[in-house]
Design an enzyme around this catalytic site. Sequence first.
Site, mmCIF file in Angstrom:
data_model
loop_
_atom_site.group_PDB
_atom_site.id
_atom_site.type_symbol
_atom_site.label_atom_id
_atom_site.label_comp_id
_atom_site.label_asym_id
_atom_site.label_seq_id
_atom_site.Cartn_x
_atom_site.Cartn_y
_atom_site.Cartn_z
ATOM 1 N N SER A 99 -53.246 -3.506 -21.943
ATOM 2 C CA SER A 99 -54.073 -5.244 -21.734
ATOM 3 C C SER A 99 -53.339 -6.337 -22.970
ATOM 4 C CB SER A 99 -54.951 -5.306 -21.030
ATOM 5 O OG SER A 99 -56.174 -5.050 -21.687
ATOM 6 N N LEU A 114 -50.968 -6.153 -24.488
ATOM 7 C CA LEU A 114 -49.674 -6.918 -25.285
ATOM 8 C C LEU A 114 -49.225 -8.589 -24.936
ATOM 9 C CD1 LEU A 114 -48.308 -3.454 -24.480
ATOM 10 C CD2 LEU A 114 -48.925 -4.309 -26.414
ATOM 11 N N LYS A 119 -55.525 0.926 -33.292
ATOM 12 C CA LYS A 119 -54.324 -0.346 -33.689
ATOM 13 C C LYS A 119 -54.154 -0.890 -35.052
ATOM 14 C CE LYS A 119 -56.301 -3.351 -30.296
ATOM 15 N NZ LYS A 119 -57.436 -4.104 -29.731
ATOM 16 N N ASN A 166 -67.034 -10.819 -30.611
ATOM 17 C CA ASN A 166 -68.216 -10.720 -30.343
ATOM 18 C C ASN A 166 -69.290 -11.462 -31.577
ATOM 19 O OD1 ASN A 166 -70.121 -8.081 -31.688
ATOM 20 N ND2 ASN A 166 -67.327 -8.266 -31.625
ATOM 21 N N CYS A 197 -63.869 -12.816 -23.385
ATOM 22 C CA CYS A 197 -62.594 -13.153 -22.954
ATOM 23 C C CYS A 197 -61.709 -11.944 -22.130
ATOM 24 C CB CYS A 197 -61.399 -13.411 -24.627
ATOM 25 S SG CYS A 197 -61.332 -14.374 -25.026
ATOM 26 N N CYS A 199 -68.254 -9.315 -6.006
ATOM 27 C CA CYS A 199 -67.662 -9.699 -7.275
ATOM 28 C C CYS A 199 -67.346 -8.514 -7.494
ATOM 29 C CB CYS A 199 -69.202 -9.992 -7.390
ATOM 30 S SG CYS A 199 -69.958 -9.734 -8.950
#
Length: 442
Positions: free
Chosen positions: A83, A85, A100, A145, A210, A400
């Site tokens: 996710s 990319l 990374k 953050n 995000c 939810c």
Amino acid sequence: MTQTLNPPVGRGASSGNLTPEQVNRYKRHLILPEVGPEGQKKLLAAKVLCIGAGGLGCPISLYLAAAGVGTIGLADVDVVSPSNLQRQILFGTNDVGEDKVKAAARRLKDLNPDLKLIEHKTIVNSSNVMDLIKDYDVIIDGTDNFPTRYCVNDACVLQGKPNVYGSIFRFEGMVTVFAPHMKNPDTGERGPCYRCMYPEPPDPGSVPSCAEGGVLGVICGTVGSLQANETVKLILGLGRPAIGRLLTYSSLDIEFRTFKVRRDPNCPVCGDHPTIKEPIDYEQFCGVPILDPKSLEETKQEASRAKAGNGQAAGAAPAANLDAKGLPPGYAFKPDWEVTPRDVKGMLDRGDKFYFIDCRLPNEYQITNIPGAELIPLQQIAQHREKLEQHKDEKIVVHCKSGGRSLQFTQALRQAGFKDVKSMAGGISLWNKDINPGGPQY
Ligand SMILES: [Zn+2]
């Protein structure tokens, strides 16, 4: 040439000439009179630390490496997950599961062999930040953050390093340069720091990340490029750096606006009588962890599913790490307020009569849903009052995504006099781990 009040940041141009390969590589810079070989040598001598190799860190480090910034430090503890990319353009599908910083180093060194890339696979916190930033000329905040932002800010103020700040959310972003040791080019006053703009962290949980609120991937390129641009300007001493000016970008309106931001003389770190003289405990100050354990777990599962060669992973999801009730270990289950997904599954299988509400948004419902649940978004609870009233005396279960909004929904109904309402703990995320393993996680 545009003059600036501030001298170039960094260590000046290295002596010696550019090699013929460098002249060729950088010739679009060299023909700019404002850059020229001297400017290019300043870039090559500069040391820049980019904190975060995510949505912002990717375009920032790509542009800085391409521009010939000689030393780039990259700090990130994460591994590449599928996710990422959608916006983290340093990485490709083959990098999934890899650190990374390692994948980034490979890509950036391929882009520019002049580059010295320093990998910092670490969480930036009060115990290491002072040491981490001390050898760099410019620090770039590409984190997502609040504890890290305050941490990076304080360390930069304490060491007199410019902090090129950027943030993104949904369709919007902002950029500025925090540098109380430098001058606002328009007023000649000292610039503000992050704490001057945000003296207090937001209430925990009040500002969605995000991961929770979403982000248009393209925004990262816009905001990250602006941060890279400010960095290059600082190194070259060119133009008007965004010291004391906050630029906001709304992609939907395609509108940039700038706001003046002033240093607060009472700021606890950059003010006239600072009280913060060394890094503090930022997780405590902000009331949230630097790394959200839930998102760490998600990343791990995403990466291992992808490695198993099955993006959808139907039936191939790793066994979820759950307790005897089917809850994540350590989950503070509130029996007066909550039921577990297993309870709900039992109720559905037995054909119990109850009103099942999904209080997420329609786009989330389209991603994944539980058959039998009716969509009533939390935001629209008032508009659905009449329909809800018809179920006032029934048993009601609300769910939810992960259990927060459904608790709010439950509270609202109970306040309105509904007697038997409960929230499904862990939401559809937990449902898709325990009851419907392999179901979409988002
Ligand atoms: Zn300040």
